[in-house]
Scaffold this active site. Structure first.
Site, PDB file in Angstrom:
ATOM      1  N   SER A 133      -2.987   4.652 -46.376  1.00  0.00           N
ATOM      2  CA  SER A 133      -3.573   3.816 -45.547  1.00  0.00           C
ATOM      3  C   SER A 133      -2.188   3.562 -44.464  1.00  0.00           C
ATOM      4  O   SER A 133      -1.130   3.778 -44.762  1.00  0.00           O
ATOM      5  CB  SER A 133      -3.787   2.547 -46.287  1.00  0.00           C
ATOM      6  OG  SER A 133      -2.451   1.935 -46.772  1.00  0.00           O
ATOM      7  N   ASP A 134      -2.599   2.797 -43.318  1.00  0.00           N
ATOM      8  CA  ASP A 134      -1.457   2.187 -42.646  1.00  0.00           C
ATOM      9  C   ASP A 134      -0.999   0.977 -43.375  1.00  0.00           C
ATOM     10  O   ASP A 134      -1.537   0.447 -44.379  1.00  0.00           O
ATOM     11  CB  ASP A 134      -1.990   1.954 -41.165  1.00  0.00           C
ATOM     12  CG  ASP A 134      -0.790   2.059 -40.289  1.00  0.00           C
ATOM     13  OD1 ASP A 134      -0.872   2.045 -38.913  1.00  0.00           O
ATOM     14  OD2 ASP A 134       0.249   1.581 -40.669  1.00  0.00           O
ATOM     15  N   TYR A 135       0.001   0.288 -42.686  1.00  0.00           N
ATOM     16  CA  TYR A 135       0.718  -0.811 -43.451  1.00  0.00           C
ATOM     17  C   TYR A 135      -0.083  -1.931 -43.825  1.00  0.00           C
ATOM     18  O   TYR A 135      -0.548  -2.659 -42.614  1.00  0.00           O
ATOM     19  CB  TYR A 135       1.803  -1.126 -42.599  1.00  0.00           C
ATOM     20  CG  TYR A 135       2.943  -2.005 -43.316  1.00  0.00           C
ATOM     21  CD1 TYR A 135       2.741  -3.466 -43.249  1.00  0.00           C
ATOM     22  CD2 TYR A 135       4.063  -1.707 -43.935  1.00  0.00           C
ATOM     23  CE1 TYR A 135       3.503  -4.306 -43.972  1.00  0.00           C
ATOM     24  CE2 TYR A 135       4.749  -2.289 -44.368  1.00  0.00           C
ATOM     25  CZ  TYR A 135       4.641  -3.696 -44.496  1.00  0.00           C
ATOM     26  OH  TYR A 135       5.660  -4.472 -45.155  1.00  0.00           O
TER      27      TYR A 135
END
Ligand code: GLC
Length: 750
Positions: free
Chosen positions: A291-293
């Site tokens: 995932s992104d942050y």
């Protein structure tokens, strides 16, 4: 005949030997895979459910690249085997420390260390958009190779790069991180960067995992506003945004990062159509998706999950393999499996994908194989790295104006008035997402004073407020000098994440200063330092020459001087259209005809109050020499996949060697759906000595003629096409071509 028989006789054993070698290679590759499968299957049999979920967890250390997160006592979690990866840990000493912690766990599964190595590591390279302006795939690959060497030598296994999001809107600050507005070129750059990072063998301790991001279409936020919604048809996505992601996967990218944005009303991070149907099923992606942050946790903010438990369920079902920073998987996945709401098979698939990459890196053989202090000392910030950075930086600059051939500066130039604090700022030169050692960066000011000319330096304007300062002294210097070189632009931190701006004009004060300097009559060169297309009409009008330098990193000063003095003839081309007016944004070259095609006539696609034309078009860039093109001609194909060839002869008609990016654009004259007025479908960067000519031939295959349908089928329709070959998207010659037969539907295979 005997001779011929002898030749065949000799060839036979050679052919057999090479066939054996190829089959042996294929066998060994299959063997290796089988060995890896056996190892991982045996390991997974020993893993508890909590240890499996641990592999799906990535936590930030040291500093965050997003909202602060509470990671709790992550050291204990690592020692218990409940963490699979960390981000923002760097350096042999620190990565070793955490790896030693992981070796205390029951099964001693090594950690994976990831970091944003976006444009170089300790040796800074041009911001990616600037590097893309080189249209030099070898240079781009060389930059990624250097970044991989330095970061791998520092204990890092994985970079969250290349960012391959196509961007049409210069208000969006992250266009800085990509390859610009064109999907065909973006795909070529994606392949080059993946090759650079991963090399031929991930077991090589100087190669790292790459990460194709941000999937998907993060570069198309409505109104250019950071993190905003993305809404488009699947046809629009496939024809204008999809190719770079697909190319990166086909190039073997080991990981993919899901995007923050929702895509067609489903957050990308839990978007099953994107992550499972297209990426894993259609494209056969075998790596893992991170995932992104905190983007899995943020599905709650998207209002598509009531809580972190529901976010965890949606994530694993959609095909999200690893969660960066947020606590959904660690907090709920094991329970969801035990409650029968999530099949353990989904968890196993994610775990296997992650363990395979650790295996390929050789971390199970030796978890500390990337932790060599000696190698770190020898490679990081080496002379080789700086030579690579200089090479790429020189090729990234774009000459936008050169009235009266002010440039290159001749030997008659003895005194230079250098104006603008940006010319002294190593921090700005290294820009956003920098990992560079700024103490080793060579600024323009440093480099120019070594050129054997008298440098009269003045700040010109306050870097923070843009207020003009010391004008009297500046003008006095300029009057004394043979040439004025004025560094203007946006600050290095003004492009990148969370840098969407409604106003992308260069500060009025900076432009007024350029006008005042030019009014003295001293030849005036503007250096435009930026990470995105900007609007600077007054300055570019007043200046005699304009060189877009972008932010070039550690060798910026030397590279800019080499171009100013002609040691290197600038060869860059714009990978993004530069707007003339804010009202035009988003402005891009591959627009569609519409029912009333753009023209200055009434009842046509245009504005009442501003022109349609940009300040500078996609693909634009000048040289210190001149090139001429023959009229393009269409040659027959090969009767197979090559339907035709387009040939042109390019000549260097000037008195200086130079490089030209020959561009091929294609227009489908009549199609079953609306198609752009032109699309880049080929480019070739060639070097020509003065007076030299070179034939350039482009193959025309399905890839140049087709398009994707709403159902993501790739189709090529018979009919008339126009091929345009030239020096940029507005300066070219055309030739007609008709494709006779229909080559049939091909499912997403172009
Ligand atoms: C950031 C960025 C992403 C980056 C990640 C880790 O928010 O969106 O590109 O790789 O977080 O730093």
């Amino acid at each position: 005949m005997v001779g011929c028989r002898l030749v065949f006789a000799w060839l036979r054993p050679l052919a057999a030997a090479s066939a054996f070698m190829i089959s042996a290679w294929a066998l060994s590759a299959q063997d290796e895979d089988r060995q890896m499968d056996r190892f991982i299957s045996s390991l997974m049999k020993k893993m508890t459910l909590e240890e499996k979920v641990g592999q799906l967890v990535q936590i930030p250390a040291n500093f965050t690249t997003g909202p602060e997160v509470k990671t709790g006592d992550y050291r204990k979690a690592i020692a218990n085997g409940y963490v699979g990866s960390m981000l923002n840990v760097e350096g042999v000493a620190e990565t070793r420390k955490y790896q030693e912690l992981a070796m205390q766990s029951r099964l001693q599964i090594p950690l994976l260390f990831g970091k944003d190595v976006i444009h170089g590591y300790r040796t800074g390279f041009p911001v990616p958009l600037g590097e893309a302006a080189s249209f030099d795939l070898e240079a781009i690959e060389r930059a990624a190779r250097c970044a991989a060497r330095e970061s791998a030598a520092s204990g890092i296994h994985w970079t969250f790069a290349p960012m391959v999001d196509v961007g049409w809107d210069a208000r969006w600050g992250r266009v800085m991180e990509g390859a610009g507005e064109d999907p065909y070129y973006g795909a070529a750059v994606a392949r080059a960067r993946v090759r650079g990072f991963q090399g031929d063998d991930l077991a090589d301790t100087l190669t790292i995992l790459s990460c194709i991001k941000h999937f998907a279409a993060y570069g198309a936020p409505i109104a250019g506003k950071e993190y905003n919604s993305v809404d488009m048809s699947m046809g629009q996505f496939a024809n204008f945004y999809m190719l770079p992601y697909k190319a990166g996967i086909e190039a073997g990218a080991a990981t993919v990062m899901s995007a923050f944005n929702d895509f067609c009303s489903v957050p990308s991070t839990v978007n099953r159509q994107l992550l499972r149907d297209i990426l894993k099923d259609d494209w056969g992606f075998e790596g893992f998706v991170v995932s992104d942050y905190y983007s899995l946790g943020e599905v709650i903010n998207h209002r598509c999950a009531a809580d972190t438990r529901e976010a965890a369920l949606k994530g694993i079902e959609a095909g999200l393999d690893m969660e960066m920073s947020s606590p959904c998987y660690s907090g709920h996945l094991a329970d969801l499996v035990r409650e029968g709401l999530v099949s353990e098979k989904l968890v196993d698939d994610a775990v296997r994908r992650i363990l395979e990459q650790k295996y390929r890196l050789g971390l199970f053989e030796d978890p500390f194989r990337y932790c060599s202090e000696a190698r770190e000392k020898a490679i990081v910030s080496s002379a080789q790295s700086h030579a690579d950075a200089l090479y790429v930086s020189e090729r990234s600059m774009v000459l936008l104006k050169n009235a009266g051939d002010i440039l290159p500066l001749s030997d008659d130039v003895k005194t230079v008035a250098l104006v603008g604090g940006l010319s002294k700022s190593a921090h700005d030169m290294c820009a956003k997402w920098s990992c560079a050692d700024e103490s080793r960066a060579v600024t323009l000011y440093d480099a120019m004073r070594k050129r054997g000319v008298e440098v009269l330096y003045s700040d010109g304007y306050n870097l923070d407020t843009d207020e003009i300062t010391g004008l009297e002294k500046t003008i006095e210097d300029v009057r004394r000098a043979d040439v004025a070189v004025v560094a203007i632009g946006e600050r290095g931190e003004y492009s990148g994440e969370m840098r969407s701006r409604g106003d992308i004009a260069i500060a009025a004060e900076q432009q007024e200063l350029v006008e005042a300097i030019a009014r003295t009559g001293t030849p005036t060169v503007v250096l435009l330092m930026c990470g995105r297309p900007v609007i600077f009409n007054e300055a570019r009008e007043a200046a005699g020459a304009v060189l877009c330098t972008w932010w070039l990193g550690s060798e910026a000063g030397n590279a800019i001087c080499n171009v100013l003095w002609g040691d290197y003839n600038p060869s860059g081309k714009l990978p993004m259209t530069f707007p003339l007016h804010h009202g035009q944004i988003p402005i891009y070259y591959q627009y569609k005809s519409t029912g009333r095609p753009a023209s200055n006539g009434w009842w046509h696609a245009r504005y009442m109050d501003i022109p349609n034309e940009p300040a500078y078009p996609f693909g634009y860039g000048l040289s210190y020499t001149q090139f001429s093109y023959s009229s393009p001609e269409v040659l027959p194909g090969d009767g197979g996949d090559v339907h035709a060839r387009v040939r042109v002869e390019v000549s260097n008609t000037g008195d200086r060697a130079g490089e030209e990016v020959v561009q091929l654009y294609v227009r489908d004259e009549v199609a079953s759906v609306t198609r752009p007025v032109k699309e880049l479908k080929g480019f070739r960067k060639i070097a020509l000595a003065p007076g030299e000519s070179l034939e350039v031939v482009f193959d025309i295959t399905d890839a140049q003629l087709g398009f994707y349908t709403e159902s993501l089928d790739y189709v090529v329709e018979p009919g008339d096409f126009t091929f345009m070959v030239g020096t940029d998207s507005e300066h070219f010659e055309s030739v007609a071509f008709t494709l006779e037969e229909r080559t049939g539907k091909k499912k997403s295979k172009n």
